[in-house]
Design a protein around this motif. Structure first.
Motif, mmCIF file in Angstrom:
data_model
loop_
_atom_site.group_PDB
_atom_site.id
_atom_site.type_symbol
_atom_site.label_atom_id
_atom_site.label_comp_id
_atom_site.label_asym_id
_atom_site.label_seq_id
_atom_site.Cartn_x
_atom_site.Cartn_y
_atom_site.Cartn_z
ATOM 1 N N THR A 186 0.827 -1.209 0.000
ATOM 2 C CA THR A 186 0.000 0.000 0.000
ATOM 3 C C THR A 186 0.862 1.261 0.000
ATOM 4 O O THR A 186 0.505 2.261 -0.627
ATOM 5 N N LYS A 187 1.993 1.224 0.692
ATOM 6 C CA LYS A 187 2.891 2.381 0.698
ATOM 7 C C LYS A 187 3.516 2.569 -0.683
ATOM 8 O O LYS A 187 3.717 3.705 -1.127
ATOM 9 N N GLU A 189 2.076 1.894 -3.468
ATOM 10 C CA GLU A 189 1.036 2.480 -4.309
ATOM 11 C C GLU A 189 0.968 3.995 -4.144
ATOM 12 O O GLU A 189 0.485 4.695 -5.037
ATOM 13 N N GLU A 190 1.414 4.497 -3.009
ATOM 14 C CA GLU A 190 1.368 5.940 -2.750
ATOM 15 C C GLU A 190 2.619 6.654 -3.244
ATOM 16 O O GLU A 190 2.685 7.883 -3.191
ATOM 17 N N SER A 191 3.588 5.904 -3.737
ATOM 18 C CA SER A 191 4.864 6.497 -4.117
ATOM 19 C C SER A 191 4.808 7.144 -5.498
ATOM 20 O O SER A 191 3.958 6.819 -6.337
ATOM 21 N N TYR A 194 5.474 4.526 -8.309
ATOM 22 C CA TYR A 194 4.299 3.739 -8.702
ATOM 23 C C TYR A 194 3.420 4.533 -9.662
ATOM 24 O O TYR A 194 2.983 4.008 -10.695
ATOM 25 N N ARG A 195 3.169 5.795 -9.330
ATOM 26 C CA ARG A 195 2.324 6.621 -10.201
ATOM 27 C C ARG A 195 2.973 6.814 -11.563
ATOM 28 O O ARG A 195 2.295 6.826 -12.598
ATOM 29 N N GLN A 199 0.306 4.454 -13.481
ATOM 30 C CA GLN A 199 -0.916 5.237 -13.646
ATOM 31 C C GLN A 199 -0.984 5.810 -15.057
ATOM 32 O O GLN A 199 -0.847 7.012 -15.288
#
Length: 256
Positions: A186-187, A189-191, A194-195, A199
């Motif tokens: 989950t952490k 995914e917030e980085s 990751y984006r 994304q």
């Protein structure tokens, strides 16, 4: 194909009692208990509010039910490992049948519970098309989450078996380690990384939002958007985890 269908039928024979109990108990909880409680308890809640409360708990029980059943099914097979390991089917097909059976059970269960509650409670506010669309969208979203949980739990179970071989009962430490791994994901995914990587391919799902809202329950279900890159990332991740944990399980069972 016929061999895979036979494996699914085998899972049904093995687990049908628990599956039927889940369906019957959840339907009774959603349709019977709310009226009993609303008439006999001095709490400022209507029967419809009780129904939605039990709907939430029923879905939660369904989410927990599938991985527990997967564990039980794998444990049953491991106790008869001679039969399992001498099966003409590959380890991937054997485990895929178990995962698919539990996933389909959850999908049918969720759709039946959701559509039944909507028909009972909001049929005056929603037409049949809106009920079907809302039930379908929510079921698909929850089933995708359930697939992630099932594969993740399969990896956890194999890790437990591996540690149990070396340290016995102390293998229970795999549980908090599993939670830590989920937290790290989950952490990630917030980085920013990751984006940047995943994304891409934005698809807006906001038009579906009109099918998911009730005037009295504005936060019934929220769905905004998805990215094709994210879907591909999780698709590849789940495939790799499933194949790696399946092969690992085969080695652990053979050695034990």
């Amino acid at each position: 194909m016929k061999s895979f269908v036979a494996l699914l039928q085998k899972e049904w024979v093995l687990m049908r009692g628990n599956v039927l109990f889940l369906f019957i108990s959840s339907l009774l909880a959603v349709f019977v208990l709310p009226y009993i409680l609303s008439k006999n308890m001095e709490i400022n809640m209507t029967a419809d509010e009780w129904t939605f409360l039990f709907l939430f708990y029923s879905i939660l029980v369904g989410i927990l039910f599938a991985p527990v059943q997967l564990f039980k099914s794998m444990q049953t097979e491991i106790k008869r490992k001679e039969v399992w390991l001498h099966s003409p089917q590959s380890i991937y097909k054997l485990l895929a049948a178990k995962v698919l059976f539990n996933l389909c059970t959850f999908l049918v269960f969720t759709f039946v519970i959701l559509s039944s509650v909507f028909l009972l409670v909001v049929s005056q506010e929603w037409n049949i098309i809106k009920i079907v669309v809302a039930s379908t969208v929510m079921t698909i979203s929850l089933t995708c989450l359930q697939l992630l949980i099932l594969i993740y739990m399969q990896v956890v179970y194999v890790c437990y078996l591996q540690l149990n071989y070396y340290i016995g009962k102390f293998a229970i430490i795999v549980a908090p380690l599993a939670l830590l791994a989920g937290y790290l994901l989950t952490k990630f995914e917030e980085s920013v990384l990751y984006r940047t990587l995943f994304q891409h391919g934005y698809i807006s799902l906001e038009p579906l939002q009109q099918y998911l809202q009730l005037s009295d329950y504005p936060l019934l279900f929220i769905i905004n958007s998805v990215y094709i890159g994210q879907l591909l990332f999780y698709g590849v991740l789940l495939a790799v985890l499933f194949m790696a944990s399946s092969k690992w399980l085969e080695k652990v069972v053979t050695r034990s």
